[in-house]
Design a protein around this motif. Structure first.
Motif, PDB file in Angstrom:
ATOM      1  N   THR A   2     -15.400  43.383  44.213  1.00  0.00           N
ATOM      2  CA  THR A   2     -15.524  45.834  43.363  1.00  0.00           C
ATOM      3  C   THR A   2     -14.034  45.512  42.587  1.00  0.00           C
ATOM      4  N   GLY A   3     -13.136  45.311  42.716  1.00  0.00           N
ATOM      5  CA  GLY A   3     -11.875  45.750  42.067  1.00  0.00           C
ATOM      6  C   GLY A   3     -11.056  46.918  43.410  1.00  0.00           C
TER       7      GLY A   3
ATOM      8  N   TRP B  36     -27.699  52.646  49.036  1.00  0.00           N
ATOM      9  CA  TRP B  36     -28.216  51.676  49.753  1.00  0.00           C
ATOM     10  C   TRP B  36     -26.990  51.095  49.644  1.00  0.00           C
ATOM     11  N   TYR B  37     -26.677  48.947  50.391  1.00  0.00           N
ATOM     12  CA  TYR B  37     -25.715  48.472  50.359  1.00  0.00           C
ATOM     13  C   TYR B  37     -25.959  47.020  51.036  1.00  0.00           C
ATOM     14  N   LYS B  38     -25.712  46.044  50.360  1.00  0.00           N
ATOM     15  CA  LYS B  38     -25.940  45.048  50.588  1.00  0.00           C
ATOM     16  C   LYS B  38     -25.141  44.324  51.396  1.00  0.00           C
ATOM     17  N   GLN B  39     -24.928  43.639  52.629  1.00  0.00           N
ATOM     18  CA  GLN B  39     -24.392  42.769  53.447  1.00  0.00           C
ATOM     19  C   GLN B  39     -24.630  41.469  53.236  1.00  0.00           C
ATOM     20  N   VAL B  46     -22.230  45.463  49.286  1.00  0.00           N
ATOM     21  CA  VAL B  46     -21.860  45.549  48.253  1.00  0.00           C
ATOM     22  C   VAL B  46     -22.613  46.536  47.435  1.00  0.00           C
ATOM     23  N   PHE B  47     -22.432  47.810  47.371  1.00  0.00           N
ATOM     24  CA  PHE B  47     -22.843  48.763  46.267  1.00  0.00           C
ATOM     25  C   PHE B  47     -24.528  48.811  45.846  1.00  0.00           C
ATOM     26  N   LEU B  48     -25.333  49.577  45.769  1.00  0.00           N
ATOM     27  CA  LEU B  48     -26.494  49.362  45.483  1.00  0.00           C
ATOM     28  C   LEU B  48     -27.454  50.423  44.296  1.00  0.00           C
TER      29      LEU B  48
END
Lengths: 111, 112
Positions: A2-3, B36-39, B46-48
């Motif tokens: 993501t940086g 919403w985020y995915k892990q 991870v940003f969705l």
């Protein structure tokens, strides 16, 4: 990637020791957040910086915890006199108007 | 008080099935954002998606779609034609008052 970077990725320490974690956000982001995540739970907000100013602190952040962002770039989170209950993943995130991006986290184990 | 509820703790689906992950939020603020985020198993969040409280338009991104309904305080997430790579924990989050509030997550397993 993501940086947003965090260092170290893992830390094992003995109870009573002090630890410090570092977060390097995405360079153009002026907002930086720290969270703690334990197994099976969502991230819990700890504190938030806008540039170098610490604007919000959660009640979860006891006096043993302190965070700084001295020049509005990287940030450090220090835990003094660690306890076993401090074992968790510590996450840093930086944000822009478009979204919030997390680093890989620092996993702390207090033995 | 602000709160996010993800009532589904674990969901299993067979590959290619559609699946909807529920998110209900509570806030008295009129301006807020929903995420919403995915892990995945690797652990990195991870940003969705991000939506603000004034934009109730549904959004579609590839196999992902989001349904935001202020009347029911819900922000549900649908994955169409699920794939094994979708297996992860998904978190819904509310941002208001300079703080984020995360749900406890829904663990999705897609069975090949």
């Amino acid at each position: 990637d993501t940086g947003v970077s965090q260092d170290p990725r893992h830390k094992i320490t003995k109870r009573g020791q002090n630890v410090t974690f570092r977060c390097d956000p995405i360079s153009e982001h002026n907002r930086l957040y720290w969270y703690r995540q334990t197994l099976g739970q969502g991230p819990e907000f700890l504190t938030y910086f806008q540039n170098e100013a610490q604007l919000e602190k959660s009640r979860l952040l006891s006096d043993r915890f302190s965070a700084e962002r001295p020049k509005g770039s990287f940030s450090t989170l220090e835990i003094q006199r660690t306890e076993q209950g401090d074992s968790a993943m510590y996450l840093c995130a930086s944000s822009s108007p478009h979204g919030q991006y997390f680093g890989p986290g620092t996993r702390l184990t207090v033995t | 008080a602000q709160k996010v509820t993800q009532a589904q703790t674990e969901i299993s689906v067979v590959e290619k099935e559609d699946v909807t992950l529920d998110c209900v939020y509570e806030t008295r603020d009129t301006t807020y954002y929903l995420f919403w985020y995915k892990q995945p198993p690797s652990g990195e969040l991870v940003f969705l998606i991000r939506r603000n409280s004034f934009d109730e338009q549904n959004e579609i991104s590839g196999r992902y779609s989001w349904n935001f309904q202020k009347s029911t305080s819900s922000f549900n997430f649908t994955i169409t034609a699920s794939q094994v790579v979708d297996s992860a924990v998904y978190f819904c989050a509310l941002f208001t008052g300079n703080q984020f509030y995360f749900g406890t997550g829904t663990s999705l397993t897609v069975i090949p």
